[in-house]
Design an enzyme around this catalytic site. Structure first.
Site, PDB file in Angstrom:
ATOM      1  N   ASN A  42       0.826  -1.200   0.000  1.00  0.00           N
ATOM      2  CA  ASN A  42       0.000   0.000   0.000  1.00  0.00           C
ATOM      3  C   ASN A  42       0.866   1.258   0.000  1.00  0.00           C
ATOM      4  OD1 ASN A  42       0.522  -0.987   2.694  1.00  0.00           O
ATOM      5  ND2 ASN A  42      -1.022   0.396   3.523  1.00  0.00           N
ATOM      6  N   GLU A  44       0.379   5.394   0.648  1.00  0.00           N
ATOM      7  CA  GLU A  44      -0.495   6.474   1.109  1.00  0.00           C
ATOM      8  C   GLU A  44      -0.056   7.811   0.526  1.00  0.00           C
ATOM      9  OE1 GLU A  44      -1.672   4.550   5.425  1.00  0.00           O
ATOM     10  OE2 GLU A  44      -0.267   6.222   5.381  1.00  0.00           O
ATOM     11  N   CYS A  53      -4.207   0.719  -2.408  1.00  0.00           N
ATOM     12  CA  CYS A  53      -4.052  -0.522  -1.651  1.00  0.00           C
ATOM     13  C   CYS A  53      -3.075  -1.471  -2.338  1.00  0.00           C
ATOM     14  CB  CYS A  53      -5.400  -1.210  -1.492  1.00  0.00           C
ATOM     15  SG  CYS A  53      -6.629  -0.231  -0.612  1.00  0.00           S
ATOM     16  N   GLU A  55      -3.378  -4.642  -2.850  1.00  0.00           N
ATOM     17  CA  GLU A  55      -4.048  -5.575  -3.757  1.00  0.00           C
ATOM     18  C   GLU A  55      -4.200  -4.994  -5.154  1.00  0.00           C
ATOM     19  OE1 GLU A  55      -4.850  -4.594  -0.647  1.00  0.00           O
ATOM     20  OE2 GLU A  55      -6.444  -5.864   0.152  1.00  0.00           O
ATOM     21  N   CYS A  86     -10.450  -4.167   1.074  1.00  0.00           N
ATOM     22  CA  CYS A  86     -11.516  -3.165   1.096  1.00  0.00           C
ATOM     23  C   CYS A  86     -12.479  -3.406  -0.063  1.00  0.00           C
ATOM     24  CB  CYS A  86     -10.920  -1.763   1.028  1.00  0.00           C
ATOM     25  SG  CYS A  86     -10.291  -1.292  -0.604  1.00  0.00           S
ATOM     26  N   CYS A  89     -11.005  -2.796  -3.604  1.00  0.00           N
ATOM     27  CA  CYS A  89     -10.147  -3.896  -4.046  1.00  0.00           C
ATOM     28  C   CYS A  89     -10.978  -5.100  -4.461  1.00  0.00           C
ATOM     29  CB  CYS A  89      -9.154  -4.286  -2.957  1.00  0.00           C
ATOM     30  SG  CYS A  89      -7.848  -3.063  -2.750  1.00  0.00           S
TER      31      CYS A  89
END
Length: 130
Positions: A42, A44, A53, A55, A86, A89
């Site tokens: 991930n 940010e 993310c 994924e 999430c 994803c």
């Protein structure tokens, strides 16, 4: 590839996470049907909506290199229980079919599931047009 080796790769990918705001590192490994391995961590951003993310990073890396048929994905984080992807994803994962998803944590806990179980009745324009 053997699951334990994939989990180790996910742990290594997790170490590359850029998480100055949440300190919540996530790693992902995507194995394609052709046997190629793609990792993600991930990333940010101070404008939180621009964060990405692990994924989706792994999936986008695979797709950008011509791979769209996936065998399995492993997701790992330092959580009490297994980490779960999430909603965004899950939707991106569903675009590429129903493949195995292994949810895990740094303590060795693991749950095997699949994309359709994670996102039943997913929106899929390709299928809806058939």
């Amino acid at each position: 590839m053997e699951i334990n080796k994939l989990i180790e790769k996910a742990k290594m990918a997790r170490e590359n996470a850029y998480v100055p705001y949440s300190n919540f590192k996530v790693g992902a490994v995507l194995e394609t049907e052709s046997g190629k391995i793609f990792t993600g961590a991930n990333v940010e951003n101070s404008s939180f909506g621009l964060s990405m993310c692990a994924e989706r990073i792994a999936i986008f890396k695979a797709v950008s290199e011509g791979e769209t048929k996936f065998k399995r994905m492993i997701i790992i984080a330092d959580t009490k229980d297994v980490v779960s992807p999430c909603g965004a994803c899950r939707q991106v994962m569903s675009e590429f079919g129903n493949f195995e998803v292994i949810l895990s944590n740094m303590k060795g806990k693991m749950k095997v599931t699949d994309v359709e179980s994670l996102l039943p009745m997913a929106f899929n324009l390709k299928k809806d047009r058939e």
